[in-house]
Scaffold this motif. Structure first.
Motif, PDB file in Angstrom:
ATOM      1  N   SER B  10      27.594  31.306 -60.620  1.00 60.06           N
ATOM      2  CA  SER B  10      28.231  32.619 -60.709  1.00 60.06           C
ATOM      3  C   SER B  10      29.719  32.473 -60.444  1.00 60.06           C
ATOM      4  N   LEU B  11      30.450  33.444 -60.948  1.00 68.88           N
ATOM      5  CA  LEU B  11      31.907  33.340 -60.950  1.00 68.88           C
ATOM      6  C   LEU B  11      32.490  34.743 -60.901  1.00 68.88           C
ATOM      7  N   ALA B  12      33.489  34.945 -60.028  1.00 66.48           N
ATOM      8  CA  ALA B  12      34.184  36.234 -59.965  1.00 66.48           C
ATOM      9  C   ALA B  12      35.661  36.001 -60.256  1.00 66.48           C
ATOM     10  N   VAL B  13      36.175  36.699 -61.250  1.00 68.92           N
ATOM     11  CA  VAL B  13      37.546  36.502 -61.710  1.00 68.92           C
ATOM     12  C   VAL B  13      38.231  37.865 -61.832  1.00 68.92           C
ATOM     13  N   GLN B  43      26.722  34.841 -75.009  1.00 66.32           N
ATOM     14  CA  GLN B  43      26.995  35.873 -74.018  1.00 66.32           C
ATOM     15  C   GLN B  43      25.818  36.833 -74.006  1.00 66.32           C
ATOM     16  N   GLN B  44      25.309  37.173 -72.822  1.00 63.05           N
ATOM     17  CA  GLN B  44      24.240  38.155 -72.735  1.00 63.05           C
ATOM     18  C   GLN B  44      24.596  39.235 -71.723  1.00 63.05           C
ATOM     19  N   LYS B  45      24.653  40.462 -72.206  1.00 68.66           N
ATOM     20  CA  LYS B  45      24.885  41.614 -71.337  1.00 68.66           C
ATOM     21  C   LYS B  45      23.545  42.239 -70.972  1.00 68.66           C
ATOM     22  N   PRO B  46      23.477  42.951 -69.844  1.00 65.68           N
ATOM     23  CA  PRO B  46      22.195  43.517 -69.376  1.00 65.68           C
ATOM     24  C   PRO B  46      21.516  44.375 -70.441  1.00 65.68           C
ATOM     25  N   GLY B  47      20.230  44.136 -70.637  1.00 66.02           N
ATOM     26  CA  GLY B  47      19.443  44.926 -71.576  1.00 66.02           C
ATOM     27  C   GLY B  47      19.679  44.599 -73.036  1.00 66.02           C
ATOM     28  N   GLN B  48      20.439  43.537 -73.310  1.00 65.70           N
ATOM     29  CA  GLN B  48      20.731  43.162 -74.694  1.00 65.70           C
ATOM     30  C   GLN B  48      20.292  41.732 -74.961  1.00 65.70           C
ATOM     31  N   PRO B  49      20.013  41.425 -76.234  1.00 67.33           N
ATOM     32  CA  PRO B  49      19.774  40.015 -76.568  1.00 67.33           C
ATOM     33  C   PRO B  49      21.084  39.237 -76.483  1.00 67.33           C
ATOM     34  N   PRO B  50      20.996  37.921 -76.434  1.00 74.19           N
ATOM     35  CA  PRO B  50      22.219  37.110 -76.410  1.00 74.19           C
ATOM     36  C   PRO B  50      23.022  37.262 -77.706  1.00 74.19           C
ATOM     37  N   LYS B  51      24.288  36.873 -77.604  1.00 75.88           N
ATOM     38  CA  LYS B  51      25.203  36.950 -78.745  1.00 75.88           C
ATOM     39  C   LYS B  51      25.912  35.608 -78.861  1.00 75.88           C
ATOM     40  N   GLU B  87      34.874  44.202 -70.340  1.00 75.53           N
ATOM     41  CA  GLU B  87      33.688  44.083 -71.194  1.00 75.53           C
ATOM     42  C   GLU B  87      33.144  42.659 -71.260  1.00 75.53           C
ATOM     43  N   ASP B  88      33.813  41.716 -70.619  1.00 74.91           N
ATOM     44  CA  ASP B  88      33.341  40.325 -70.631  1.00 74.91           C
ATOM     45  C   ASP B  88      32.347  40.048 -69.508  1.00 74.91           C
ATOM     46  N   VAL B  89      32.121  41.026 -68.640  1.00 73.24           N
ATOM     47  CA  VAL B  89      31.117  40.858 -67.592  1.00 73.24           C
ATOM     48  C   VAL B  89      29.758  40.651 -68.244  1.00 73.24           C
ATOM     49  N   ALA B  90      29.134  39.520 -67.944  1.00 69.13           N
ATOM     50  CA  ALA B  90      27.907  39.131 -68.640  1.00 69.13           C
ATOM     51  C   ALA B  90      27.408  37.829 -68.030  1.00 69.13           C
ATOM     52  N   VAL B  91      26.266  37.369 -68.547  1.00 72.32           N
ATOM     53  CA  VAL B  91      25.792  36.023 -68.244  1.00 72.32           C
ATOM     54  C   VAL B  91      26.062  35.161 -69.472  1.00 72.32           C
ATOM     55  N   TYR B  92      26.579  33.974 -69.244  1.00 67.39           N
ATOM     56  CA  TYR B  92      26.937  33.064 -70.324  1.00 67.39           C
ATOM     57  C   TYR B  92      26.031  31.829 -70.276  1.00 67.39           C
ATOM     58  N   TYR B  93      25.569  31.424 -71.468  1.00 68.68           N
ATOM     59  CA  TYR B  93      24.682  30.280 -71.584  1.00 68.68           C
ATOM     60  C   TYR B  93      25.258  29.262 -72.564  1.00 68.68           C
ATOM     61  N   GLY B 106      21.279  25.989 -71.003  1.00 71.65           N
ATOM     62  CA  GLY B 106      21.651  25.881 -69.606  1.00 71.65           C
ATOM     63  C   GLY B 106      21.053  27.036 -68.824  1.00 71.65           C
ATOM     64  N   GLN B 107      21.178  26.980 -67.507  1.00 68.02           N
ATOM     65  CA  GLN B 107      20.540  27.981 -66.640  1.00 68.02           C
ATOM     66  C   GLN B 107      21.302  29.303 -66.608  1.00 68.02           C
ATOM     67  N   GLY B 108      22.508  29.325 -67.141  1.00 64.80           N
ATOM     68  CA  GLY B 108      23.293  30.556 -67.179  1.00 64.80           C
ATOM     69  C   GLY B 108      24.323  30.626 -66.071  1.00 64.80           C
ATOM     70  N   THR B 109      25.443  31.289 -66.371  1.00 62.09           N
ATOM     71  CA  THR B 109      26.510  31.547 -65.408  1.00 62.09           C
ATOM     72  C   THR B 109      26.825  33.034 -65.440  1.00 62.09           C
ATOM     73  N   LYS B 110      26.711  33.674 -64.282  1.00 58.91           N
ATOM     74  CA  LYS B 110      26.968  35.109 -64.193  1.00 58.91           C
ATOM     75  C   LYS B 110      28.447  35.332 -63.896  1.00 58.91           C
ATOM     76  N   LEU B 111      29.113  36.071 -64.769  1.00 62.96           N
ATOM     77  CA  LEU B 111      30.547  36.327 -64.643  1.00 62.96           C
ATOM     78  C   LEU B 111      30.777  37.774 -64.229  1.00 62.96           C
ATOM     79  N   GLU B 112      31.511  37.938 -63.139  1.00 56.69           N
ATOM     80  CA  GLU B 112      31.790  39.275 -62.604  1.00 56.69           C
ATOM     81  C   GLU B 112      33.288  39.457 -62.397  1.00 56.69           C
ATOM     82  N   ILE B 113      33.672  40.697 -62.162  1.00 51.85           N
ATOM     83  CA  ILE B 113      35.071  41.021 -61.886  1.00 51.85           C
ATOM     84  C   ILE B 113      35.302  40.917 -60.367  1.00 51.85           C
ATOM     85  N   LYS B 114      36.412  40.262 -60.016  1.00 57.20           N
ATOM     86  CA  LYS B 114      36.775  40.163 -58.590  1.00 57.20           C
ATOM     87  C   LYS B 114      37.459  41.449 -58.148  1.00 57.20           C
TER      88      LYS B 114
END
Lengths: 120, 114
Positions: B10-13, B43-51, B87-93, B106-114
């Motif tokens: 996970s990552l906060a930026v 990129q996968q946002k909550p409730g959506q398929p990956p993109k 809008e880039d807050v998401a999980v990235y694979y 990969g197991q995924g990386t959760k990206l959040e806003i700091k």
């Protein structure tokens, strides 16, 4: 616009079977490999199975090998996942997905998924 | 099977800052026959398929903003978001497609806003 619509999910007891279907439209179905990818609740993506454009190449994740079978029907623009000997750990949202290539490539389109719950 | 390992989990930026996610494969995904790395980012946002964002390690998918870029070769890869937007807050694979019909994520990386 490519559309992938999954169906066939539901509740199944351990050891039972389910058959997932995916109807594809808006693409030249014969030109693309197709995949099933699943996501357990709150977990990451797990590639499950893939089938090349002509069914000549088929592969499975170790976790489902020997229990699941992927197939495709060109006449119906559809891909299927036969799931036998289901286990609780198979509980997940199952996505149908389209490969950019016919044989190998990134996945560039996804359905909305069909939920599978395995529980007694 | 090829194992994909992402870091961090996970990552906060801060908004407008750079975000960097790493991905390491257990074996090379570079095909010497065509000099292409068989590596994609999603990129996968909550409730959506990956993109699909990036494929061939560095090719941006159509419609993806140019703040997203991919780099690396062989076994080590990086996804960079040059200036983080809300809008880039998401999980990235990351995902390898080196072997036909034998892909792994990969197991995924959760990206959040700091």
């Amino acid at each position: 616009e490519v559309q992938l619509v999954e169906s066939g999910g539901g509740l199944a007891q351990p050891g039972r079977t389910l058959r997932l279907s995916c109807a594809a439209s808006g693409l030249s179905f014969d030109d693309h490999a197709m995949h099933w990818v699943r996501q357990a609740p709150g977990k990451g993506l797990e590639w499950v199975a893939g089938i090349s454009w002509n069914s000549g190449n088929i592969g499975y994740a170790d976790s489902v090998k020997g229990r699941f079978t992927i197939s495709r029907d060109t006449a119906k623009n559809s891909v299927y996942l036969q799931m036998n000997s289901l286990r609780p750990e198979d509980t997940a949202l199952y996505y149908c997905a389209k490969d950019k290539g016919g044989y190998i490539g990134p996945i560039d389109a996804w359905g909305q998924g069909t939920q599978v719950i395995v529980s007694s | 099977d090829i194992v994909m390992t992402q870091s961090p989990d996970s990552l906060a930026v801060s908004l407008g800052e750079r975000a960097t996610i790493n991905c390491k494969s257990s074996q090379s995904v570079l095909h010497t026959s065509n000099n292409k790395n068989y590596l994609a980012w999603y990129q996968q946002k909550p409730g959506q398929p990956p993109k699909l964002l990036i494929y061939w390690a560095s090719v941006r998918e159509s419609g993806i903003p140019d703040r997203f870029s991919g780099s690396g070769s062989g076994t080590d890869f990086t996804l960079t978001i040059s200036s983080l937007q809300a809008e880039d807050v998401a999980v990235y694979y990351c995902q390898q497609y080196y072997t036909p019909t034998l892909y792994t994520f990969g197991q995924g990386t959760k990206l959040e806003i700091k």
